[in-house]
Design a protein around this motif. Sequence first.
Motif, mmCIF file in Angstrom:
data_model
loop_
_atom_site.group_PDB
_atom_site.id
_atom_site.type_symbol
_atom_site.label_atom_id
_atom_site.label_comp_id
_atom_site.label_asym_id
_atom_site.label_seq_id
_atom_site.Cartn_x
_atom_site.Cartn_y
_atom_site.Cartn_z
ATOM 1 N N TYR A 191 0.833 -1.197 0.000
ATOM 2 C CA TYR A 191 0.000 0.000 0.000
ATOM 3 C C TYR A 191 0.871 1.253 0.000
ATOM 4 O O TYR A 191 2.029 1.209 0.426
ATOM 5 C CB TYR A 191 -0.929 0.010 1.221
ATOM 6 C CG TYR A 191 -1.728 -1.254 1.366
ATOM 7 C CD1 TYR A 191 -2.890 -1.456 0.618
ATOM 8 C CD2 TYR A 191 -1.308 -2.273 2.216
ATOM 9 C CE1 TYR A 191 -3.617 -2.630 0.735
ATOM 10 C CE2 TYR A 191 -2.027 -3.454 2.335
ATOM 11 C CZ TYR A 191 -3.183 -3.633 1.597
ATOM 12 O OH TYR A 191 -3.888 -4.798 1.701
ATOM 13 N N LYS A 232 2.746 0.278 9.201
ATOM 14 C CA LYS A 232 3.769 1.078 8.528
ATOM 15 C C LYS A 232 4.703 0.199 7.699
ATOM 16 O O LYS A 232 5.164 0.611 6.627
ATOM 17 C CB LYS A 232 4.570 1.881 9.553
ATOM 18 C CG LYS A 232 3.803 3.066 10.117
ATOM 19 C CD LYS A 232 4.644 3.885 11.079
ATOM 20 C CE LYS A 232 3.882 5.107 11.559
ATOM 21 N NZ LYS A 232 4.674 5.926 12.504
ATOM 22 N N SER A 249 -0.038 4.246 1.664
ATOM 23 C CA SER A 249 -0.075 4.760 3.031
ATOM 24 C C SER A 249 -1.091 3.977 3.848
ATOM 25 O O SER A 249 -1.847 3.153 3.314
ATOM 26 C CB SER A 249 -0.438 6.247 3.037
ATOM 27 O OG SER A 249 -1.803 6.418 2.676
ATOM 28 N N ILE A 250 -1.123 4.227 5.142
ATOM 29 C CA ILE A 250 -2.039 3.514 6.034
ATOM 30 C C ILE A 250 -3.494 3.737 5.635
ATOM 31 O O ILE A 250 -4.343 2.854 5.771
ATOM 32 C CB ILE A 250 -1.790 3.934 7.494
ATOM 33 C CG1 ILE A 250 -0.436 3.381 7.962
ATOM 34 C CG2 ILE A 250 -2.905 3.434 8.415
ATOM 35 C CD1 ILE A 250 -0.044 3.781 9.366
ATOM 36 N N ASP A 272 -4.730 3.648 2.865
ATOM 37 C CA ASP A 272 -5.090 2.763 1.757
ATOM 38 C C ASP A 272 -5.329 1.320 2.206
ATOM 39 O O ASP A 272 -5.781 0.492 1.411
ATOM 40 C CB ASP A 272 -3.990 2.776 0.689
ATOM 41 C CG ASP A 272 -3.757 4.155 0.115
ATOM 42 O OD1 ASP A 272 -4.753 4.834 -0.197
ATOM 43 O OD2 ASP A 272 -2.592 4.570 -0.013
ATOM 44 N N CYS A 280 3.489 -0.204 4.190
ATOM 45 C CA CYS A 280 3.253 1.010 3.397
ATOM 46 C C CYS A 280 4.536 1.580 2.804
ATOM 47 O O CYS A 280 5.556 1.679 3.490
ATOM 48 C CB CYS A 280 2.582 2.069 4.257
ATOM 49 S SG CYS A 280 0.958 1.584 4.848
#
Length: 212
Positions: free
Chosen positions: A118, A163, A120-121, A123, A166
């Motif tokens: 992904y 994290k 970012s978080i 997403d 991502c």
Amino acid sequence: MIRGRYKMEIQISPHIVKELRIKTGAGVMDCKRALQTAKGNIEIAVENLRKKGLTSADKKSIRSVTEGIIDSYIHIGARIGVLIELNCETDFVARRVEFQKLARNLAMQVAACQSVFYVSINDIPQYIIDREIRIESGKEDIINKTPEMKDKIIKARIDKRLKDMCLIYQPFIKDQNIVIKDLVKQHIALLGENIKVRRFQRFLLGEKIDIS
């Protein structure tokens, strides 16, 4: 006798200014001023310029991005490939060498980080987050903890786990001292426009092929 009203400026060589420009993407005069302030210490100058640039980039990060490019990277051996869409505000910036180089570096980053799925978080689907919470909640090492401590440990582990999935939180493969989020911010400061990674897709040779 006139006492020194003016401080003698430290002589900064063009070579050091050039090196600082390469590291930060800042303009010549900004680099000279930063080096003067840092008394010639390039590491301090880099830190100060990056702080200044990241602050400026934060202000631009809410602006709309409708232009950009789709770039690709094929790893040596042609067994891993990546497509990535990087957005900016104008076609002019999309054509800049620095923007295109950033897109290529990000595609290489995705190829190198195969546990990243992904941008970012935000997403990450909620069912994935719920699954990770269930897994962490059932681990034996927190069974005997108090509810308050258990919640604190689970939250810390979940934050780290999300994290790890991502792109923007990964250390840059070409400079482990910065993460991708800050690399993008540096380019926002350099190019003067908001920049966002919209999406990417990784292709692994033979992945999900049913040979039964």
